[in-house]
Design a protein around this motif. Structure first.
Motif, PDB file in Angstrom:
ATOM      1  N   CYS A  98       0.831  -1.216   0.000  1.00  0.00           N
ATOM      2  CA  CYS A  98       0.000   0.000   0.000  1.00  0.00           C
ATOM      3  C   CYS A  98       0.859   1.257   0.000  1.00  0.00           C
ATOM      4  O   CYS A  98       1.810   1.380   0.787  1.00  0.00           O
ATOM      5  CB  CYS A  98      -0.893  -0.011   1.237  1.00  0.00           C
ATOM      6  SG  CYS A  98      -1.925   1.461   1.373  1.00  0.00           S
ATOM      7  N   ASN A 170     -14.891   1.992   5.493  1.00  0.00           N
ATOM      8  CA  ASN A 170     -13.797   1.025   5.471  1.00  0.00           C
ATOM      9  C   ASN A 170     -12.716   1.619   6.359  1.00  0.00           C
ATOM     10  O   ASN A 170     -12.083   2.606   5.993  1.00  0.00           O
ATOM     11  CB  ASN A 170     -13.289   0.814   4.040  1.00  0.00           C
ATOM     12  CG  ASN A 170     -12.154  -0.213   3.979  1.00  0.00           C
ATOM     13  OD1 ASN A 170     -11.277  -0.234   4.844  1.00  0.00           O
ATOM     14  ND2 ASN A 170     -12.168  -1.046   2.959  1.00  0.00           N
ATOM     15  N   ARG A 218      -7.348  -8.632  13.805  1.00  0.00           N
ATOM     16  CA  ARG A 218      -8.087  -8.228  12.606  1.00  0.00           C
ATOM     17  C   ARG A 218      -9.204  -9.228  12.295  1.00  0.00           C
ATOM     18  O   ARG A 218     -10.318  -8.855  11.975  1.00  0.00           O
ATOM     19  CB  ARG A 218      -7.112  -8.108  11.419  1.00  0.00           C
ATOM     20  CG  ARG A 218      -7.707  -7.320  10.256  1.00  0.00           C
ATOM     21  CD  ARG A 218      -6.628  -6.914   9.282  1.00  0.00           C
ATOM     22  NE  ARG A 218      -7.169  -6.228   8.128  1.00  0.00           N
ATOM     23  CZ  ARG A 218      -7.303  -4.906   8.007  1.00  0.00           C
ATOM     24  NH1 ARG A 218      -6.938  -4.114   8.983  1.00  0.00           N
ATOM     25  NH2 ARG A 218      -7.806  -4.372   6.913  1.00  0.00           N
ATOM     26  N   GLN A 275      -3.017  -3.963  -7.143  1.00  0.00           N
ATOM     27  CA  GLN A 275      -2.723  -3.061  -8.253  1.00  0.00           C
ATOM     28  C   GLN A 275      -1.356  -2.422  -8.043  1.00  0.00           C
ATOM     29  O   GLN A 275      -0.909  -2.285  -6.905  1.00  0.00           O
ATOM     30  CB  GLN A 275      -3.767  -1.931  -8.310  1.00  0.00           C
ATOM     31  CG  GLN A 275      -5.190  -2.397  -8.416  1.00  0.00           C
ATOM     32  CD  GLN A 275      -5.467  -3.138  -9.700  1.00  0.00           C
ATOM     33  OE1 GLN A 275      -5.002  -2.723 -10.767  1.00  0.00           O
ATOM     34  NE2 GLN A 275      -6.184  -4.245  -9.622  1.00  0.00           N
TER      35      GLN A 275
HETATM   36  N1  SAM Z   1      -6.395   1.300   6.475  1.00  0.00           N
HETATM   37  C1  SAM Z   1      -7.579   0.507   6.521  1.00  0.00           C
HETATM   38  C2  SAM Z   1      -7.247  -0.956   6.438  1.00  0.00           C
HETATM   39  O1  SAM Z   1      -6.118  -1.275   6.069  1.00  0.00           O
HETATM   40  O2  SAM Z   1      -8.099  -1.745   6.740  1.00  0.00           O
HETATM   41  C3  SAM Z   1      -8.443   0.964   5.405  1.00  0.00           C
HETATM   42  C4  SAM Z   1      -8.344   0.305   4.176  1.00  0.00           C
HETATM   43  S1  SAM Z   1      -7.326   0.635   2.858  1.00  0.00           S
HETATM   44  C5  SAM Z   1      -7.307   2.358   2.662  1.00  0.00           C
HETATM   45  C6  SAM Z   1      -8.504  -0.138   1.783  1.00  0.00           C
HETATM   46  C7  SAM Z   1      -8.071  -1.413   1.155  1.00  0.00           C
HETATM   47  O3  SAM Z   1      -7.309  -1.110   0.000  1.00  0.00           O
HETATM   48  C8  SAM Z   1      -7.168  -2.322   1.929  1.00  0.00           C
HETATM   49  O4  SAM Z   1      -7.896  -3.095   2.841  1.00  0.00           O
HETATM   50  C9  SAM Z   1      -6.502  -3.143   0.841  1.00  0.00           C
HETATM   51  O5  SAM Z   1      -7.197  -4.352   0.619  1.00  0.00           O
HETATM   52  C10 SAM Z   1      -6.645  -2.272  -0.396  1.00  0.00           C
HETATM   53  N2  SAM Z   1      -5.343  -1.974  -1.006  1.00  0.00           N
HETATM   54  C11 SAM Z   1      -4.237  -1.518  -0.406  1.00  0.00           C
HETATM   55  N3  SAM Z   1      -3.213  -1.440  -1.292  1.00  0.00           N
HETATM   56  C12 SAM Z   1      -3.680  -1.894  -2.478  1.00  0.00           C
HETATM   57  C13 SAM Z   1      -3.120  -2.073  -3.773  1.00  0.00           C
HETATM   58  N4  SAM Z   1      -1.836  -1.804  -4.034  1.00  0.00           N
HETATM   59  N5  SAM Z   1      -3.921  -2.556  -4.756  1.00  0.00           N
HETATM   60  C14 SAM Z   1      -5.207  -2.834  -4.522  1.00  0.00           C
HETATM   61  N6  SAM Z   1      -5.810  -2.665  -3.326  1.00  0.00           N
HETATM   62  C15 SAM Z   1      -5.046  -2.208  -2.300  1.00  0.00           C
END
Ligand code: SAM
Ligand code: SF4
Length: 470
Positions: A98, A170, A218, A275
């Protein structure tokens, strides 16, 4: 970090692997499983494994065919539309996939101020959105009180005929008191993804010295949510971190666990694929190709017939169009995932990659997506009636009450589509959508309902009356 009163790690890897090891699948066995699913009975883990292991091309075709049939029977042609709204990208976790992870020093950190949140919401309302999901990084700033206030402000923000009628969230796992506070704000679905159900992969992606590094905390989040009275929840996997078949088993195990313990399964399942994101080097071993992606959607549809399946704009437009028929029931449209993106984005794709959490593939406008859906014979819906009428466990209601969809869901999809047509649609979209509305009304056999619906549709067209739901 307190767990729920009966926290349990229900992901038994040895058992899931054993079930997945039972290939090849013979066609008679496959037929039995498909027959059960087509009778709208949720599948157990053994049966789900049969679908996942059925590899021969004619078997895979049968699975697709059955998923299409089931989707048509259970959901008809409705597709629920929503948009994501990113509130803040500060994060104390270090998830390796992420762009918001704390070790990404290049990330521009930002949290929307109240006034900025209001202007994002107004921009979404002007486009025609009625359902949002607010997305947060994990940071002490984004505690339950902050999330509560963001949800309230979103509901309070209105412009013209525009209003947000359902706010999902979320957000990182909370304790029971935190969930209670968030529930008080009137959230719709609380969504949280386990990311991967595979313990070792989970540990590799989420460093142990971070909050998210605790797998069980989690996994147990939705039990704490239930203890706080939140029974409308969404689960998900970030596909690409481990073997996709195993992850589908994990999702089904999770759904079965919630159903057994709380008598209500998840409202939705999300299945984002990993992604590209800024500063991320992807381990390509487990990336899911398009064919496998289609299969996993079809298997999920068959395994959990009554759970909504959410497909996001991470996927390209043509693939989204194709997999819609396999069982997807909700999509986002006109999405921007960079902070402030609904008012500030120029070239959305570049911006999303530079500033967003990851790259978004389908960056078409809401109007374009609406037009394509209607032309393809889908009935886009902004309905939020159940949740607002206190018809809790709405996903259950939809199916438990005979004729519920005909009596409530379809008419509400039609009135909300008419609102979109009158208040937001381009002339081209308006033309095709009005035609669809006429056709859909024509299909209604209950004369009393039909008359009432025609009256409401006329009212929306000729007055300022809105939100006329059944
Ligand atoms: N920070 C919180 C968490 O981790 O639960 C909120 C969620 S995050 C902003 C939303 C979702 O985006 C994550 O749970 C993850 O599955 C997804 N995500 C993170 N990085 C990603 C990536 N490179 N490609 C696709 N989805 C991604
Ligand atoms: Fe933070 Fe969530 Fe991104 Fe992990 S997935 S780094 S917790 S925003």
């Amino acid at each position: 970090m307190a767990l729920s009163s009966q926290a349990v790690d229900f992901v038994d890897e040895d058992r899931l692997n054993e079930l997945l090891g039972k290939s090849p699948v013979d066609t008679a066995q496959l037929q039995d499983v498909l027959a059960k699913s087509l009778a709208k009975v949720p599948l157990n883990l053994e049966e789900t494994a049969v679908l996942l292991c059925a590899d021969k091309s004619e078997q895979v075709e049968r699975i697709f065919e059955a998923a299409r049939t089931l989707k048509q029977q259970v959901y008809g042609n409705r597709i629920v539309i929503f948009a994501p709204l990113y509130i803040g990208n500060q994060c104390t976790n270090d998830c390796i996939y992420c762009a918001f992870r704390r070790s990404n020093k290049d990330a521009e950190r930002r949290t929307l101020k109240s006034i900025e949140l209001k202007s994002q919401v107004e921009a979404l309302e002007i486009k025609g959105h009625k359902r949002l999901i607010l997305v947060f990084g994990e940071h002490p700033k984004y505690d339950a009180e902050f999330i509560h206030d963001c949800v309230r402000l979103t509901y309070e923000t209105k412009i013209g005929h525009g209003e947000i009628r359902r706010v999902n969230i979320n957000a990182a796992p909370m304790d029971v008191d935190g969930y209670r506070r968030v529930k008080e704000a009137g959230i719709g679905t609380y969504q949280i993804f386990q990311e991967t159900y595979h313990h070792e992969s989970y540990a590799q992606c989420h460093p142990a010295n971070t909050r998210k590094g605790d797998y069980l905390y989690r996994l147990d989040a939705l039990s704490r949510a239930q203890e706080a009275g939140i029974d409308d929840v969404g689960i998900g996997v970030l596909f690409g971190l481990y073997d996709w078949r195993f992850e589908v088993m994990g999702l089904v195990a999770h759904a079965l666990f919630l159903q057994e313990r709380y008598n209500v399964g998840p409202h939705t399942i999300s299945f984002p694929r990993l992604q590209p994101a800024k500063g991320i080097k992807l381990d390509e071993r487990y990336l899911v190709d398009d064919e496998s992606f289609k299969r996993l959607i079809a298997v999920l549809r068959l395994a959990v017939p009554y759970t909504g399946l959410v497909l996001t704009a991470r996927e390209p437009a043509d693939l989204r169009r194709e997999v819609m028929s396999f069982g997807v029931s909700q999509i986002d449209a006109g999405s921007r995932i960079e902070l402030g993106g609904y008012t500030e984005a120029g070239d959305a794709q570049v911006q999303a990659m530079e500033k967003g959490q990851f790259r978004l593939s389908d960056v078409r406008s809401l109007d374009e997506v609406m037009r394509e859906l209607v032309v393809d014979g889908y009935l886009p819906s902004f309905c939020t009636a159940c949740y607002r009428l206190g018809r809790t466990g709405e996903h259950f209601m939809e199916f438990a009450i005979p004729g519920f969809i005909k009596q409530f869901c379809t008419p509400n999809a039609i009135t909300t589509l008419m609102e979109y047509v009158v208040d937001h649609a381009s002339p081209d979209t308006r033309e095709v959508a009005e035609k669809l509305i006429r056709e859909e009304i024509g299909k209604i056999t209950d004369e009393k309902l039909k008359t009432l619906l025609i009256e409401r549709v006329k009212k929306i067209k000729s007055s300022h009356e809105r939100d006329l739901y059944f």
